[in-house]
Design a protein around this motif. Structure first.
Motif, PDB file in Angstrom:
ATOM      1  N   UNK A  39       0.812  -1.223   0.000  1.00  0.00           N
ATOM      2  CA  UNK A  39       0.000   0.000   0.000  1.00  0.00           C
ATOM      3  C   UNK A  39       0.844   1.272   0.000  1.00  0.00           C
ATOM      4  N   UNK A  40       2.123   1.159  -0.248  1.00  0.00           N
ATOM      5  CA  UNK A  40       3.017   2.314  -0.196  1.00  0.00           C
ATOM      6  C   UNK A  40       3.202   2.875  -1.606  1.00  0.00           C
ATOM      7  N   UNK A  44       6.263   8.455  -4.279  1.00  0.00           N
ATOM      8  CA  UNK A  44       6.307   9.456  -3.206  1.00  0.00           C
ATOM      9  C   UNK A  44       7.531   9.234  -2.317  1.00  0.00           C
ATOM     10  N   UNK A  45       7.817   7.993  -2.008  1.00  0.00           N
ATOM     11  CA  UNK A  45       9.001   7.667  -1.203  1.00  0.00           C
ATOM     12  C   UNK A  45      10.264   8.096  -1.939  1.00  0.00           C
ATOM     13  N   UNK A  46      10.346   7.774  -3.221  1.00  0.00           N
ATOM     14  CA  UNK A  46      11.525   8.149  -4.012  1.00  0.00           C
ATOM     15  C   UNK A  46      11.687   9.659  -4.079  1.00  0.00           C
ATOM     16  N   UNK A  51      14.953  14.419  -1.664  1.00  0.00           N
ATOM     17  CA  UNK A  51      15.071  15.671  -0.913  1.00  0.00           C
ATOM     18  C   UNK A  51      16.059  15.590   0.244  1.00  0.00           C
ATOM     19  N   UNK A  52      16.527  14.412   0.565  1.00  0.00           N
ATOM     20  CA  UNK A  52      17.457  14.270   1.682  1.00  0.00           C
ATOM     21  C   UNK A  52      18.883  14.540   1.216  1.00  0.00           C
TER      22      UNK A  52
END
Length: 135
Positions: A39-40, A44-46, A51-52
């Protein structure tokens, strides 16, 4: 004395057992990864990972390595008086046992470290006591 044919047969059996265990581990890992991430939104995670900064990630990895090393040293100080055990066995027991205590129900993972050390000649009861003292 075992014949060379018997020794060759036992090697094949151990290879087959290792192959079956490895395949089972891969299947279980794949299933748990799917369950954890089904469900991820990976885009969006990438995007957030983009941004880190590398320095923050490096600091995080370094901090985790230092914490793990401290856990290994602490547990080694508790276990070394119980019997002759290698640093490698202590490292392996901590590296497998601590995550197991998070993932197994009812903190059954706390038994993994003593069980692994018992294979290396440390008394199981003494290892259980070391885990209890540590906690």
């Amino acid at each position: 004395m075992a014949s060379s044919a018997e020794l060759a047969g036992s090697g094949t059996k151990s290879r087959t057992t290792l192959a079956i265990k490895s395949a089972a581990a891969i299947v279980i890992s794949a299933l748990t990864l799917w369950w954890a991430f089904h469900d991820v939104d990976l885009t969006h995670v990438a995007a957030n990972l983009g941004n880190t900064t590398v320095s923050v990630l490096a600091l995080y990895v370094l901090a985790n390595c230092v914490m793990h090393l401290a856990r290994v040293v602490r547990f080694g100080l508790l276990v070394k008086p119980l019997g002759k055990v290698s640093n490698r066995a202590i490292f392996a027991a901590v590296s497998v046992g601590l995550p197991a205590s998070f993932f197994l129900p009812l903190r059954l993972g706390e038994l993994v470290r003593p069980a692994m050390l018992a294979r290396n000649g440390v008394p199981f009861a003494g290892s259980i006591a070391a885990v209890a003292v540590e906690r």
